[in-house]
Scaffold this active site. Structure first.
Site, PDB file in Angstrom:
ATOM      1  N   PRO A  31       0.837  -1.206   0.000  1.00 55.19           N
ATOM      2  CA  PRO A  31       0.000   0.000   0.000  1.00 55.19           C
ATOM      3  C   PRO A  31       0.866   1.248   0.000  1.00 55.19           C
ATOM      4  CG  PRO A  31       0.075  -0.971   2.185  1.00 55.19           C
ATOM      5  CD  PRO A  31       0.779  -1.933   1.279  1.00 55.19           C
ATOM      6  N   THR A  33       0.455   5.637  -0.128  1.00 54.68           N
ATOM      7  CA  THR A  33      -0.313   6.868  -0.231  1.00 54.68           C
ATOM      8  C   THR A  33       0.109   7.606  -1.490  1.00 54.68           C
ATOM      9  OG1 THR A  33      -0.545   7.069   2.165  1.00 54.68           O
ATOM     10  CG2 THR A  33      -0.802   9.080   0.870  1.00 54.68           C
ATOM     11  N   GLN A 107      -6.160  -1.387   2.715  1.00 56.78           N
ATOM     12  CA  GLN A 107      -5.536  -1.019   3.989  1.00 56.78           C
ATOM     13  C   GLN A 107      -6.378   0.049   4.684  1.00 56.78           C
ATOM     14  OE1 GLN A 107      -1.965   1.579   4.543  1.00 56.78           O
ATOM     15  NE2 GLN A 107      -0.975  -0.334   5.149  1.00 56.78           N
ATOM     16  N   HIS A 184      -3.566  -0.916   9.354  1.00 60.66           N
ATOM     17  CA  HIS A 184      -2.310  -0.169   9.335  1.00 60.66           C
ATOM     18  C   HIS A 184      -1.937   0.145  10.782  1.00 60.66           C
ATOM     19  CE1 HIS A 184       0.921   2.278   8.155  1.00 60.66           C
ATOM     20  NE2 HIS A 184       0.360   2.981   7.178  1.00 60.66           N
ATOM     21  N   TYR A 189       0.468   5.998  13.245  1.00 64.12           N
ATOM     22  CA  TYR A 189      -0.971   6.232  13.158  1.00 64.12           C
ATOM     23  C   TYR A 189      -1.688   5.662  14.386  1.00 64.12           C
ATOM     24  CZ  TYR A 189       0.452   7.549   8.476  1.00 64.12           C
ATOM     25  OH  TYR A 189       1.091   8.141   7.418  1.00 64.12           O
ATOM     26  N   ARG A 236      -0.315  -4.785   9.501  1.00 63.09           N
ATOM     27  CA  ARG A 236       0.929  -4.165   9.033  1.00 63.09           C
ATOM     28  C   ARG A 236       1.690  -3.594  10.225  1.00 63.09           C
ATOM     29  NH1 ARG A 236       3.877  -2.300   4.254  1.00 63.09           N
ATOM     30  NH2 ARG A 236       5.135  -0.547   4.963  1.00 63.09           N
ATOM     31  N   GLY A 299      13.122  -2.827   0.605  1.00 57.81           N
ATOM     32  CA  GLY A 299      14.484  -2.976   0.122  1.00 57.81           C
ATOM     33  C   GLY A 299      14.759  -4.217  -0.691  1.00 57.81           C
ATOM     34  N   ARG A 321       8.125   0.969  -3.956  1.00 64.03           N
ATOM     35  CA  ARG A 321       8.761   1.861  -4.931  1.00 64.03           C
ATOM     36  C   ARG A 321       8.875   1.226  -6.309  1.00 64.03           C
ATOM     37  NH1 ARG A 321      11.480   2.677  -0.084  1.00 64.03           N
ATOM     38  NH2 ARG A 321      12.983   1.030  -0.568  1.00 64.03           N
TER      39      ARG A 321
END
Length: 372
Positions: A31, A33, A107, A184, A189, A236, A299, A321
């Site tokens: 997920p 944003t 999520q 999440h 959060y 998560r 990574g 990414r």
């Protein structure tokens, strides 16, 4: 990307069962944003195109989505509350099924104190376990960078209402065509705010000692599992993550206790990211305390992801990414092709640029791979 033996690489493309979720391969879209919801906090045709382009993944975990209006904190982030939002998400999940059939999970992200009144409805409070403001700022379309608002501490009686909002959001996600939901519980959060003493100074049954600080997360997971089945609910975590003004003096104890408490629920998976804290192996910590499937994050490239699965570190690997600039990431990993980069300046901007305009490998000049 580094070359890897085909027998090891093949592990990435084996099907796997995560609770009730059947994945055609072990490549998960994490997920992210991307701040492109419309004026009604609903996904648009852009979202349908974006996720549809990436439907070859075994599992798509769609972006953090608020379960209640007070759970919104950033600009242009979506909800799963109104009938219009549910219908808009139904169009997204439908496009994914039409485009490749990836399993989909939504999520659920209540940001708690990581919020600004400039980004939420005028009657939506900013709430948290305790009235302790997070140090830092976030972006508002109208005012630019603004400080995070001081939160109001939730009354004990209100916590049940927050948990109920998560339960209803899980039902709404299923009505929207998602196969499951993910809580999440990282990045500073609301669930993480309950977990850590730095943001939770409560003196009732939801604060104080570690067993009471984990209570909110456990009860929220129980409520969502009761609504749609535990095999459709994921969690998560990022042990030791300081993001959004968080501090955990003993993440091993915190997350060991949390995972021990949720392990009997039979969740579909835990998605765990590498810890930014030196010397803390978050993957090993999760494996010690959670007997269900793990999705590893942060990574990884194709070679390291395949090796981690072959070594039994986790059952699947999520990519964030790499999925931005590579809508055909699954095909590129399968063929061991070079991965494209992405434009950081368009990560959170409105519109198609930097969102749906990245080409697939067979549609691009290979000399342009790795564009900034």
């Amino acid at each position: 990307m580094a070359r890897v033996e085909s027998a090891t690489l093949d592990r990435l493309f084996e099907p796997v069962q995560l609770g009730e979720l059947r994945l055609a391969n072990r490549i998960v879209m994490a997920p992210m944003t991307r701040s492109r919801a419309d004026g009604f906090d609903a996904p648009s045709e852009l979202h349908a195109a974006y996720y549809g382009q990436r439907a070859e993944a075994g599992l798509i975990i769609a972006e953090g989505t608020y379960p209640s209006p007070e759970g919104k904190g950033y600009c242009r982030t979506p909800g799963i509350v109104t009938a219009g939002q549910i219908e808009a998400w139904r169009r997204v999940t439908g496009r994914v099924r039409e485009s490749g059939g990836a399993s989909t999970v939504l999520q659920l992200m209540h940001v708690g104190r990581v919020a600004s009144r400039h980004n939420k409805a005028v009657d939506a409070d900013t709430v948290a376990p305790s009235a302790i403001a997070a140090q830092g700022s976030l972006y508002s379309d109208i005012h630019g960078m603004v400080p995070m608002d001081p939160p109001r501490a939730l009354e004990t009686s209100e916590i049940i209402r927050v948990i109920e909002a998560y339960r209803q959001a899980a039902l709404n996600a299923r009505a929207a065509g998602f196969d499951g939901v993910e809580l999440h519980c990282s990045s500073g959060y609301l669930p993480m705010q309950f977990l850590l003493a730095c943001s939770n100074r409560r003196q009732d049954g939801y604060g104080g000692s570690l067993p009471t600080r984990i209570r909110f997360v456990v009860e929220t997971l129980e409520a969502m599992a009761g609504a749609i089945g535990a095999g459709r609910v994921g969690l998560r975590i990022i042990p030791g993550n300081p993001y959004n003004d968080m501090q955990d003096d003993d993440p091993v104890a915190t997350y060991g206790a949390l995972l021990d408490a949720v392990d009997p629920l039979g969740l579909a998976y835990v998605q765990v990211s590498r810890s930014p804290q030196p010397g803390l192996d978050a993957f090993a910590l999760a494996r010690r305390h959670f007997s269900g499937p793990l999705i590893l994050n942060d990574g990884f490239d194709g070679a390291s992801a395949a090796q981690a699965i072959a070594d039994g570190v986790g059952e699947a690997v999520s990519f964030a990414r790499h999925f931005i600039g590579n809508p055909d990431l699954v095909a590129r990993l399968r063929e061991q092709q070079a991965l494209a980069g992405f434009d950081r300046s368009t990560l959170y901007t409105p519109g198609a640029r930097g969102y749906t305009d990245y080409p697939a490998l067979d549609a691009t000049d290979h000399s342009q791979e790795g564009r900034p």
